[in-house]
Design a protein around this motif. Structure first.
Motif, mmCIF file in Angstrom:
data_model
loop_
_atom_site.group_PDB
_atom_site.id
_atom_site.type_symbol
_atom_site.label_atom_id
_atom_site.label_comp_id
_atom_site.label_asym_id
_atom_site.label_seq_id
_atom_site.Cartn_x
_atom_site.Cartn_y
_atom_site.Cartn_z
ATOM 1 N N MET A 72 40.100 -11.216 -12.220
ATOM 2 C CA MET A 72 41.496 -11.455 -11.865
ATOM 3 C C MET A 72 42.440 -10.763 -12.850
ATOM 4 N N SER A 73 42.049 -10.726 -14.128
ATOM 5 C CA SER A 73 42.852 -10.033 -15.144
ATOM 6 C C SER A 73 42.919 -8.531 -14.854
ATOM 7 N N ILE A 74 41.786 -7.976 -14.439
ATOM 8 C CA ILE A 74 41.739 -6.552 -14.094
ATOM 9 C C ILE A 74 42.649 -6.261 -12.897
ATOM 10 N N LEU A 75 42.559 -7.110 -11.871
ATOM 11 C CA LEU A 75 43.379 -6.909 -10.670
ATOM 12 C C LEU A 75 44.863 -7.043 -10.981
ATOM 13 N N VAL A 76 45.225 -8.089 -11.720
ATOM 14 C CA VAL A 76 46.638 -8.339 -12.022
ATOM 15 C C VAL A 76 47.188 -7.293 -12.992
ATOM 16 N N GLY A 77 46.447 -7.048 -14.087
ATOM 17 C CA GLY A 77 46.911 -6.109 -15.110
ATOM 18 C C GLY A 77 47.095 -4.701 -14.581
ATOM 19 N N ASN A 78 46.065 -4.178 -13.912
ATOM 20 C CA ASN A 78 46.160 -2.819 -13.373
ATOM 21 C C ASN A 78 47.116 -2.758 -12.191
ATOM 22 N N GLY A 79 47.184 -3.851 -11.417
ATOM 23 C CA GLY A 79 48.134 -3.896 -10.305
ATOM 24 C C GLY A 79 49.575 -3.829 -10.791
ATOM 25 N N LEU A 80 49.873 -4.545 -11.884
ATOM 26 C CA LEU A 80 51.225 -4.507 -12.454
ATOM 27 C C LEU A 80 51.598 -3.106 -12.918
ATOM 28 N N ILE A 81 50.650 -2.423 -13.557
ATOM 29 C CA ILE A 81 50.921 -1.056 -14.015
ATOM 30 C C ILE A 81 51.234 -0.154 -12.826
ATOM 31 N N MET A 82 50.479 -0.318 -11.732
ATOM 32 C CA MET A 82 50.737 0.482 -10.528
ATOM 33 C C MET A 82 52.131 0.217 -9.979
ATOM 34 N N PHE A 101 44.588 2.231 -10.417
ATOM 35 C CA PHE A 101 44.003 2.023 -9.085
ATOM 36 C C PHE A 101 42.501 2.276 -9.116
ATOM 37 N N LEU A 102 42.102 3.314 -9.821
ATOM 38 C CA LEU A 102 40.679 3.629 -9.963
ATOM 39 C C LEU A 102 39.920 2.493 -10.638
ATOM 40 N N GLU A 103 40.510 1.890 -11.657
ATOM 41 C CA GLU A 103 39.853 0.796 -12.368
ATOM 42 C C GLU A 103 39.620 -0.403 -11.452
ATOM 43 N N ILE A 104 40.581 -0.676 -10.569
ATOM 44 C CA ILE A 104 40.422 -1.766 -9.606
ATOM 45 C C ILE A 104 39.253 -1.474 -8.658
ATOM 46 N N CYS A 105 39.191 -0.240 -8.161
ATOM 47 C CA CYS A 105 38.094 0.157 -7.269
ATOM 48 C C CYS A 105 36.754 0.107 -7.991
ATOM 49 N N TYR A 106 36.731 0.610 -9.218
ATOM 50 C CA TYR A 106 35.505 0.714 -10.021
ATOM 51 C C TYR A 106 34.881 -0.657 -10.265
ATOM 52 N N THR A 107 35.698 -1.622 -10.664
ATOM 53 C CA THR A 107 35.165 -2.963 -10.949
ATOM 54 C C THR A 107 34.860 -3.732 -9.664
ATOM 55 N N SER A 108 35.548 -3.403 -8.568
ATOM 56 C CA SER A 108 35.303 -4.096 -7.298
ATOM 57 C C SER A 108 33.956 -3.729 -6.688
ATOM 58 N N VAL A 109 33.344 -2.667 -7.170
ATOM 59 C CA VAL A 109 32.013 -2.295 -6.701
ATOM 60 C C VAL A 109 30.953 -3.256 -7.238
ATOM 61 N N THR A 110 31.150 -3.775 -8.442
ATOM 62 C CA THR A 110 30.118 -4.588 -9.092
ATOM 63 C C THR A 110 30.479 -6.061 -9.286
ATOM 64 N N SER A 153 31.611 -1.087 -17.571
ATOM 65 C CA SER A 153 31.941 -1.495 -16.199
ATOM 66 C C SER A 153 32.914 -2.659 -16.128
ATOM 67 N N THR A 154 33.045 -3.440 -17.211
ATOM 68 C CA THR A 154 33.877 -4.643 -17.169
ATOM 69 C C THR A 154 34.870 -4.734 -18.326
ATOM 70 N N VAL A 155 34.380 -4.578 -19.549
ATOM 71 C CA VAL A 155 35.231 -4.770 -20.728
ATOM 72 C C VAL A 155 36.329 -3.705 -20.793
ATOM 73 N N THR A 156 35.960 -2.442 -20.595
ATOM 74 C CA THR A 156 36.951 -1.358 -20.656
ATOM 75 C C THR A 156 38.067 -1.530 -19.625
ATOM 76 N N PRO A 157 37.751 -1.801 -18.335
ATOM 77 C CA PRO A 157 38.832 -1.986 -17.362
ATOM 78 C C PRO A 157 39.761 -3.154 -17.666
ATOM 79 N N VAL A 158 39.239 -4.236 -18.285
ATOM 80 C CA VAL A 158 40.097 -5.380 -18.565
ATOM 81 C C VAL A 158 41.011 -5.112 -19.764
ATOM 82 N N PHE A 159 40.577 -4.234 -20.666
ATOM 83 C CA PHE A 159 41.394 -3.920 -21.845
ATOM 84 C C PHE A 159 42.389 -2.791 -21.591
ATOM 85 N N ASN A 160 42.143 -1.969 -20.578
ATOM 86 C CA ASN A 160 43.009 -0.818 -20.333
ATOM 87 C C ASN A 160 44.482 -1.186 -20.152
#
Length: 325
Positions: free
Chosen positions: A53-63, A85-94, A295-302
């Motif tokens: 959820m942090s990845i979705l919200v954080g990267n979504g806000l930046i978009m 947007f790529l980070e959201i797609c990338y983490t949604s695969v796994t 796959s997880t830590v990097t996208p949440v910190f970006n």
């Protein structure tokens, strides 16, 4: 004569047993993941749900803010928006699959689903490599050729670079996925991993996999090219920054690059260790930890890295929150 018949019969039985084993593996894999922590499945589900959820919200806000704020209508933030947007797609695969496994305790994944997951994971991972290289090139042009920056990084070029990043990884990674899943899998179908990734899959393959390993290394080397481009870009950037007469100018130039460098270090560092370190020098546990990092830590910190270290993003975020409230 009897011994010969018995030997032939035994060989036939062995072949039948091996065929049965292969058939069973072709149906599905078992993702062990956190199977060694049976009493903590609920806790782990909550942790990874919060992360996702942090990845979705954080990267979504930046978009959203890079699209809405007029001050962020520059190539740098155009690339950052696509990267989010790529980070959201990338983490949604796994991550959704991982969450489902933790919640239901059903760890099986079909052969086809595993192949699709690996293919998209590799394609999006390759896209991330190229997009990080594009972002480094953007910083190189901005710092080393500031007068020509508006001409070089025009809107058409930016779109072409983004499209190129998205499509460059597709043919190589589809071919690599095909090579991996054309192997014979025998014996255990238990994949000691959180998702379908190349290194643990190759460990389950039987027979000679040297050609496939070489192909995997060739694919990994291909995506080391963006890393080299990033390295060359930053060598030139640092050389240019050191020549600036003003200390304030040097600090400002470094601040625009530091966030990107941190992301590059996290992503490429963990990925290269996982794919290039010899099998004899790493265990399954290390593989799993490294995979979680890239796959997880990097996208949440970006989003945190890019927002906390960027005054323009912080200002735009405050404006957006004020509009909402």
């Amino acid at each position: 004569m009897t011994r010969t018949k018995l030997k032939s019969f035994q060989q036939m039985e062995d072949r039948k047993n091996e065929a049965k084993a292969n058939d069973s593996v072709l149906v599905e894999f078992i993702l062990l993941g956190f199977a060694n922590l049976p009493n903590h499945q609920g806790f782990l589900f909550v942790i990874f749900l919060v992360i996702y959820m942090s990845i979705l919200v954080g990267n979504g806000l930046i978009m959203v803010i890079t699209k809405m704020d007029p001050n962020l209508q520059t190539p740098m933030y155009f690339f950052l928006s696509h990267f989010s947007f790529l980070e959201i797609c990338y983490t949604s695969v796994t991550l959704p699959r991982m969450l489902s496994n933790l919640l239901t305790q059903k760890r099986n994944i079909s052969f086809l689903s595993c192949a699709i997951q690996l293919c998209f994971f590799l394609i999006l991972g390759g896209t991330e490599c190229f997009l990080l290289a594009v972002m480094a090139y953007d910083r190189y042009v901005a710092i080393c050729m500031p007068l020509n920056y508006p001409v070089i990084m025009n809107s058409k070029t930016c779109v072409q670079l983004v499209v190129g990043s998205w499509i460059s990884a597709i043919p190589v990674q589809i071919a690599e996925t095909y090579q991996i899943f054309s192997l014979h899998f025998c014996g255990s179908n238990k994949l000691n991993h959180f998702f379908c990734d190349a290194p643990p899959l190759l460990k389950l393959a039987c027979g000679d996999i040297s050609i496939n390993e070489l192909y995997s290394y060739a694919g990994a080397i291909l995506f080391a090219i963006p890393f080299l481009l990033i390295l060359v870009s930053y060598i030139k950037i640092i050389t240019t920054i050191q020549k600036l007469p003003s200390a304030m100018g040097r600090q400002k130039a470094f601040s625009t690059c530091s966030s990107h460098l941190m992301v590059v270090g996290l992503f490429f560092g963990s990925g290269m260790i996982s794919y290039f370190l010899p099998k004899s020098k790493k265990s399954s546990g290390i593989d799993k930890i490294l995979s979680l990092i890239y796959s997880t830590v990097t996208p949440v910190f970006n989003p945190l890295i890019y927002s906390l270290r960027n005054k323009d993003v912080i200002v735009a975020l405050k404006k957006f929150i004020l509009k909402l409230s």
